[in-house]
Write an enzyme that holds these catalytic residues in place. Sequence first.
Site, PDB file in Angstrom:
ATOM      1  N   GLU A  75       0.878  -1.163   0.000  1.00 45.01           N
ATOM      2  CA  GLU A  75       0.000   0.000   0.000  1.00 45.01           C
ATOM      3  C   GLU A  75       0.914   1.211   0.000  1.00 45.01           C
ATOM      4  O   GLU A  75       1.562   1.511   0.996  1.00 45.01           O
ATOM      5  CB  GLU A  75      -0.928  -0.028   1.225  1.00 45.01           C
ATOM      6  CG  GLU A  75      -2.154   0.875   1.058  1.00 45.01           C
ATOM      7  CD  GLU A  75      -1.869   2.301   1.448  1.00 45.01           C
ATOM      8  OE1 GLU A  75      -1.497   3.094   0.544  1.00 45.01           O
ATOM      9  OE2 GLU A  75      -2.017   2.639   2.631  1.00 45.01           O
ATOM     10  N   CYS A 114      -2.611   8.633   3.157  1.00 42.72           N
ATOM     11  CA  CYS A 114      -2.486   8.265   1.751  1.00 42.72           C
ATOM     12  C   CYS A 114      -3.771   8.475   0.970  1.00 42.72           C
ATOM     13  O   CYS A 114      -3.758   8.460  -0.258  1.00 42.72           O
ATOM     14  CB  CYS A 114      -2.008   6.818   1.619  1.00 42.72           C
ATOM     15  SG  CYS A 114      -2.918   5.675   2.644  1.00 42.72           S
TER      16      CYS A 114
END
Length: 478
Positions: free
Chosen positions: A248, A284
């Site tokens: 990720e 993010c």
Amino acid sequence: MLSQTYPYYLANRPVAANCDLAVTDKYSGDVATRVAFADADAMREAIGRASDARAAMAAFPPDARRDVLEHCVRRFGERQDELAMALCIEAGKPIKDARGEVARLIDTFRIAAGEATRIDGDVIELQVSPRTRGYRGMVKRVPVGACAFITPFNFPLNLVAHKVAPAIAAGCPFVLKPAAKTPIGALIIGGILSETDLPEGAFSILPCSNDDAGLLVEDPRIALLSFTGGMVGWELKARAGRKRVTLELGGNAACIVDADPGQSLDAIVARLVSGAYYQSGQSCISVQRILAHADIHAQLCDKLRAAIAALRMGDPRDEDVFIGPMIDVDAATRVQDWIDAAIAAGATLLAGGKRDGAFVAPSLLANVPRDCDLYRKEAFGPVACIESFVDFDDAIARVNDSDFGLQAGVFSGSLAHAMRAWDRLEVGGVIVGDVPSFRVDNMPYGGVKGSGIGREGIASAIADMTEPRLLVIRDRPD
């Protein structure tokens, strides 16, 4: 207040090896505490002990795994004030947000406890032709073995939880390297895990250098590597050999606000401000690009400016503070440099744009050229770009004009537009009626393109940490 020192955990046991790693208060810059710092020998031992624990962890009954996770839920609840203050100090996270992350930590372990006893299999009908009559097939899922986890600084509790909790539920031993800037939360979790009856070697939590963390990447005894962080993840994948890898790696999340957004602009502004500036944009899935229909663009800009001006910046311990410091001065300087470069290239500064040490004022820029770092890369700071569009399909194309694809948000009162966004946006998740920053801890979460591979969310992570094992039985022939 923080403890004076924190041990690391090697094969379930605390080790006060040294106090080499200083952890700073991100607001004051003072050293808040020191933690034990593992070396290469400790990392090799942890990997070996995790590998040796594979059979014991696989045999550890599902109800016992559930009990371990439920113990953690209880203990996190008892220590939630301590956990929140640790976050506030080590990450500079405003105290209200820190409490929210502790709540998500508890949720994540609670969800994992429920999943631990329902890792089911399948019965397969094999009698598909005359030659296979009398055969029966069944599949169960078994743990892959020792796992390696590397986590970043921005969610020191919940990103750790999304690796550790499913590993326990799946029956996988693990070695975790938390971020050196924010290791305290992970070490508190380690202390609570050490109170349980997990098999010896089931877990190790080791703050260490990036070089020594490379052992986790390359050692063939590790069956799965799960990394959350920056673009270095692709290099780690190339070095990982045959092990499974989930990554990720962030994004530059976009949010479309349609001509008919389906709700009031005031409600949308509240969500955009939260999504863009929550924990100083160090997420993010922080809102980085806002695409507003031309009919509402000017009005949305005015409302955003007013809302941003009302945000309070300061000591994250203050209950009224919304913007705390970034993780360090270097990170803040980079964001300031990107803002300055965008303005020099023709963007218009609507709000913010100033830096003071590790603080960056919440910033909004209009019409940022698409080749600027602020538009193309992950800002990871309290800054957003806004632009207008006329055609919804063009807005989708602009969102897709990115190297990243984690999540996107869409405010639209048109069901057709919402479904078109779901069909065409090149992202791991489309959030309709809210910002891309929305996440629930049981949903599949991950991205495409440069944003990574694989999915987190407890059930999805358990699927990655287990593999199917087939059983075929031939009935006794007549």
